[in-house]
Design a protein around this motif. Structure first.
Motif, PDB file in Angstrom:
ATOM      1  N   PRO A  23       6.472  36.310 -13.032  1.00 48.09           N
ATOM      2  CA  PRO A  23       6.587  36.250 -11.565  1.00 48.09           C
ATOM      3  C   PRO A  23       7.010  37.584 -10.955  1.00 48.09           C
ATOM      4  CG  PRO A  23       8.571  35.363 -12.574  1.00 48.09           C
ATOM      5  CD  PRO A  23       7.637  35.716 -13.713  1.00 48.09           C
ATOM      6  N   TYR A  24       6.451  37.848  -9.790  1.00 51.61           N
ATOM      7  CA  TYR A  24       6.853  39.012  -8.996  1.00 51.61           C
ATOM      8  C   TYR A  24       7.271  38.543  -7.611  1.00 51.61           C
ATOM      9  CZ  TYR A  24       4.744  42.101 -12.491  1.00 51.61           C
ATOM     10  OH  TYR A  24       4.443  42.770 -13.650  1.00 51.61           O
ATOM     11  N   PRO A  25       8.325  39.121  -7.049  1.00 52.19           N
ATOM     12  CA  PRO A  25       8.708  38.765  -5.678  1.00 52.19           C
ATOM     13  C   PRO A  25       7.572  39.065  -4.703  1.00 52.19           C
ATOM     14  CG  PRO A  25      10.453  40.055  -6.740  1.00 52.19           C
ATOM     15  CD  PRO A  25       9.242  40.123  -7.633  1.00 52.19           C
ATOM     16  N   PRO A  26       7.508  38.350  -3.575  1.00 48.52           N
ATOM     17  CA  PRO A  26       6.424  38.553  -2.584  1.00 48.52           C
ATOM     18  C   PRO A  26       6.622  39.857  -1.821  1.00 48.52           C
ATOM     19  CG  PRO A  26       7.992  36.937  -1.781  1.00 48.52           C
ATOM     20  CD  PRO A  26       8.416  37.262  -3.185  1.00 48.52           C
ATOM     21  N   LEU A  27       6.040  40.923  -2.329  1.00 47.91           N
ATOM     22  CA  LEU A  27       6.291  42.270  -1.824  1.00 47.91           C
ATOM     23  C   LEU A  27       5.952  42.415  -0.346  1.00 47.91           C
ATOM     24  CD1 LEU A  27       7.063  45.203  -2.572  1.00 47.91           C
ATOM     25  CD2 LEU A  27       4.664  45.553  -3.205  1.00 47.91           C
ATOM     26  N   GLY A  28       4.750  41.952   0.055  1.00 44.67           N
ATOM     27  CA  GLY A  28       4.361  42.082   1.455  1.00 44.67           C
ATOM     28  C   GLY A  28       5.265  41.295   2.386  1.00 44.67           C
ATOM     29  N   SER A  29       5.712  40.139   1.939  1.00 48.78           N
ATOM     30  CA  SER A  29       6.610  39.321   2.749  1.00 48.78           C
ATOM     31  C   SER A  29       7.962  40.012   2.928  1.00 48.78           C
ATOM     32  CB  SER A  29       6.811  37.948   2.082  1.00 48.78           C
ATOM     33  OG  SER A  29       5.590  37.411   1.627  1.00 48.78           O
ATOM     34  N   LEU A  30       8.453  40.640   1.869  1.00 50.80           N
ATOM     35  CA  LEU A  30       9.733  41.357   1.952  1.00 50.80           C
ATOM     36  C   LEU A  30       9.631  42.594   2.833  1.00 50.80           C
ATOM     37  CD1 LEU A  30      10.867  41.076  -1.776  1.00 50.80           C
ATOM     38  CD2 LEU A  30      11.866  39.890   0.191  1.00 50.80           C
ATOM     39  N   LEU A  31       8.468  43.218   2.844  1.00 53.04           N
ATOM     40  CA  LEU A  31       8.277  44.363   3.741  1.00 53.04           C
ATOM     41  C   LEU A  31       8.275  43.903   5.194  1.00 53.04           C
ATOM     42  CD1 LEU A  31       7.786  47.325   4.168  1.00 53.04           C
ATOM     43  CD2 LEU A  31       5.369  46.964   3.660  1.00 53.04           C
ATOM     44  N   ALA A  32       7.622  42.755   5.480  1.00 54.63           N
ATOM     45  CA  ALA A  32       7.647  42.210   6.842  1.00 54.63           C
ATOM     46  C   ALA A  32       9.075  41.856   7.249  1.00 54.63           C
ATOM     47  CB  ALA A  32       6.754  40.977   6.923  1.00 54.63           C
ATOM     48  N   ALA A  33       9.855  41.331   6.316  1.00 58.53           N
ATOM     49  CA  ALA A  33      11.252  40.995   6.608  1.00 58.53           C
ATOM     50  C   ALA A  33      12.045  42.246   6.954  1.00 58.53           C
ATOM     51  CB  ALA A  33      11.875  40.279   5.416  1.00 58.53           C
ATOM     52  N   ALA A  34      11.790  43.334   6.236  1.00 59.26           N
ATOM     53  CA  ALA A  34      12.503  44.579   6.515  1.00 59.26           C
ATOM     54  C   ALA A  34      12.133  45.120   7.894  1.00 59.26           C
ATOM     55  CB  ALA A  34      12.178  45.614   5.438  1.00 59.26           C
ATOM     56  N   HIS A  46      12.896  32.693   2.764  1.00 58.33           N
ATOM     57  CA  HIS A  46      12.704  31.671   1.732  1.00 58.33           C
ATOM     58  C   HIS A  46      11.662  32.164   0.751  1.00 58.33           C
ATOM     59  CE1 HIS A  46      12.323  27.778  -0.221  1.00 58.33           C
ATOM     60  NE2 HIS A  46      11.019  27.876  -0.089  1.00 58.33           N
ATOM     61  N   ASP A  47      12.047  32.335  -0.512  1.00 57.44           N
ATOM     62  CA  ASP A  47      11.153  32.834  -1.542  1.00 57.44           C
ATOM     63  C   ASP A  47      10.462  31.656  -2.224  1.00 57.44           C
ATOM     64  OD1 ASP A  47       9.811  34.159  -3.481  1.00 57.44           O
ATOM     65  OD2 ASP A  47      11.587  34.917  -4.546  1.00 57.44           O
ATOM     66  N   SER A  48       9.182  31.480  -1.901  1.00 62.20           N
ATOM     67  CA  SER A  48       8.430  30.357  -2.458  1.00 62.20           C
ATOM     68  C   SER A  48       7.938  30.620  -3.881  1.00 62.20           C
ATOM     69  CB  SER A  48       7.226  30.046  -1.568  1.00 62.20           C
ATOM     70  OG  SER A  48       7.615  29.719  -0.263  1.00 62.20           O
ATOM     71  N   MET A  49       7.969  31.868  -4.333  1.00 66.21           N
ATOM     72  CA  MET A  49       7.343  32.204  -5.606  1.00 66.21           C
ATOM     73  C   MET A  49       7.858  31.324  -6.748  1.00 66.21           C
ATOM     74  SD  MET A  49       5.201  33.952  -7.363  1.00 66.21           S
ATOM     75  CE  MET A  49       4.682  35.216  -6.211  1.00 66.21           C
ATOM     76  N   LEU A  50       9.165  31.132  -6.824  1.00 66.60           N
ATOM     77  CA  LEU A  50       9.747  30.361  -7.914  1.00 66.60           C
ATOM     78  C   LEU A  50      10.205  28.978  -7.462  1.00 66.60           C
ATOM     79  CD1 LEU A  50      11.813  33.184  -9.648  1.00 66.60           C
ATOM     80  CD2 LEU A  50       9.601  32.252 -10.343  1.00 66.60           C
ATOM     81  N   SER A  51       9.804  28.604  -6.271  1.00 69.13           N
ATOM     82  CA  SER A  51      10.211  27.309  -5.719  1.00 69.13           C
ATOM     83  C   SER A  51       9.477  26.174  -6.422  1.00 69.13           C
ATOM     84  CB  SER A  51       9.909  27.272  -4.221  1.00 69.13           C
ATOM     85  OG  SER A  51      10.090  25.979  -3.706  1.00 69.13           O
TER      86      SER A  51
END
Length: 540
Positions: A23-34, A46-51
């Motif tokens: 698994p990799y964290p949602p990079l584009g989503s984290l950039l939008a959050a920043a 909310h990180d859905s990747m490992l949900s």
């Protein structure tokens, strides 16, 4: 204004990749959050990747009670371009939950850019077309001020009329857009009571409302790594694979014209961060976790001349030693000094879009590379101690058994360390989609990444390509073991297992081809001839 950012992509909804568990964290989503946080928004993530599923999002939604829910997919994850049905259903459930909670629903994804009306039916209020950051800033500014949103470039809104939010005391917690150039959002229509309301939004054709992509990528903030549990990702990687890999992106887009490649986010544009900016992010990320390995999720890594060499210099200047994998093209790897620069920067694996062992098929795809370049690039990478991966695509129009045999021969001759196999997937906006539009079947999207459905009137049925997928992997595994130096009992047992499985699948392929009445050429003898292929490139 409180904003809850999530994404519809759940690793659990993709059984093959859940089993693989990389698994990799949602990079584009984290950039939008920043970007949103830099603009002054109160951001929850909310990180859905490992949900385990949408109920976890619903619980987070109830706890946060946001004004706005933003489903911002990780557009650096190539699987999001495939618009898998499991993820689309997750998006539907999440948007409905947001609406029931009284929050505005925003979406930015490849699928929504291609099919905004579909997402409006699911409950979305706004869809951000293509690259989303600049459009998002304009929209949040308009929502905060209670302004009209119809003139925002890169935005389409529900025909029912967009709901808007106006908070009391508009001067407080002000949305700013200093990091991203923005044009005015339109005349203000303030709602002093601060309630969610609806205003009519004129219909704007999607094709007429695209926003130019960002070009100065160094001006974007680094992804909000602190909003995800990186320790959990690290524990999973260490337990399952013995090392930890994180994901970064150095570029956006691809300027090449492969006619099957969907580009709903960045189009034909290509922009790159500076090597210095990427090295600085690696140094910052190293403060959160110990960096074992990096996946650079670019469509093409190091396309600009001497970018890779400069990147190696930057890493050396910062005393950063990393191992990484990346994607490239065979022709680019043959530029003088390119492979040496990759090795100096710490490259461990390069994935090449080989696609086919038939030059006829490569030309039909408008790939722009040759089999000789694939062979030469593979050889140079191996000589520099860099592992080689091939992306392979079966089922393209004009591919028959002869061309399939040529692709298998390419694999078994060059013996890549890894292969990723797909079946030609007609997505909207591509020349390939236009070519086969009249042949499309009712099913237009895969359910998950292992679906491998043939969605147009191809030469062979879906079951054929699923068997071919297994056969190619088994034959490669057998051939690599056979070409190696070890002859332990364990290696011999694995060779026997792979050989038996390949023989079974080869026989089934022959039966399927005969049943499909292709050209009368039997598969099994062709596969038998491949048994004698002698690898020209030895494995590590």
């Amino acid at each position: 204004m409180k904003l809850l950012i999530a994404q519809a992509y759940h690793l659990r909804f993709d059984p093959k990749l859940w089993e693989e568990m990389k698994p990799y964290p949602p990079l584009g989503s984290l950039l939008a959050a920043a970007v949103c946080r830099d603009a002054g928004c109160n951001v929850a993530f909310h990180d859905s990747m490992l949900s385990d599923g949408v109920p976890e999002f619903e619980a987070r939604l109830a706890a946060e009670q946001p004004d706005v829910v933003l489903l911002y997919e990780d557009n650096f994850n190539y699987l999001t371009k495939m618009c898998l049905l499991n993820m689309r259903e997750a998006a539907r459930q999440m948007l409905q939950a947001a609406r029931q909670a009284g929050a505005l629903g925003l979406v930015c994804s490849s699928d929504a850019s291609d099919h905004p009306e579909l997402y409006f039916d699911m409950g979305a209020d706004h869809v951000l077309l293509g690259e989303g950051e600049a459009t998002l800033m304009d929209l949040l500014h308009a929502l905060h001020a209670g302004s009209f949103t119809a003139d925002i470039k890169g935005l389409v809104s529900s025909n029912a009329g967009a709901r808007t939010i106006a908070t009391e005391g508009a001067a407080t917690n002000r949305i700013t857009t200093d990091r991203i150039a923005r044009r005015p959002a339109g005349d203000a229509r303030n709602n002093p009571e601060g309630r969610v309301s609806r205003t009519p939004v004129p219909k704007v054709p999607v094709s007429d409302n695209r926003r130019p992509v960002l070009t100065r990528l160094d001006e974007l903030p680094f992804p909000a790594w602190d909003l995800v549990d990186l320790a959990r990702y690290r524990d999973i990687w260490l337990q399952r694979h013995g090392y930890y890999s994180v994901n970064l992106a150095t570029t956006r887009g691809c300027p090449y014209h492969c006619n099957w490649c969907a580009k709903p986010i960045w189009g034909q544009r290509y922009n790159a961060r500076s090597p210095e900016h990427v090295a600085d992010e690696l140094a910052l990320l190293g403060q959160y976790v110990e960096l074992d390995h990096v996946w650079f999720a670019d469509d093409i890594f190091g396309l600009k001349p001497r970018w890779t060499a400069r990147f190696a210099d930057c890493l050396e200047a910062r005393n950063l030693a990393i191992r990484f994998k990346c994607l490239s093209r065979a022709d680019l790897l043959l530029r003088p000094g390119e492979v040496d620069a990759l090795a100096r920067a710490g490259c461990e694996t390069v994935w090449i879009g080989a696609e086919s062992g038939s030059q006829k098929v490569l030309d039909a795809m408008e790939k722009g590379t040759t089999l000789e370049q694939i062979d030469s690039a593979s050889r140079q990478l191996r000589q520099s101690g860099i592992r080689v991966g091939y992306f392979i695509q079966f089922g393209y129009p004009g591919e028959g058994w002869t061309e399939i045999g040529e692709t298998l021969r390419l694999i078994l001759t060059n013996l890549p360390d890894e292969i990723g196999i797909s079946v030609s997937y007609p997505l909207p906006g591509t020349g390939f989609h236009e070519q086969v539009a009249a042949q499309l079947r009712d099913k237009r999207n895969w359910v998950d990444s292992n679906d491998l459905a043939m969605m147009y009137e191809g030469r062979f049925p879906t079951v054929f390509y699923r068997r071919l997928y297994a056969y190619a992997h088994q034959r490669l595994a057998y051939a690599r073991l056979r070409a190696g130096d070890q002859r332990s009992a364990g290696v011999l047992a694995r060779m026997c297992a792979y050989g038996l499985l390949a023989a079974v699948n080869g026989a089934l392929l022959g039966l399927l081809q005969f049943a499909g009445r292709d050209t009368g050429v039997r598969i099994a003898p062709s596969l038998d001839r491949l048994q004698s292929s002698t690898p020209s490139v030895q494995p590590d």
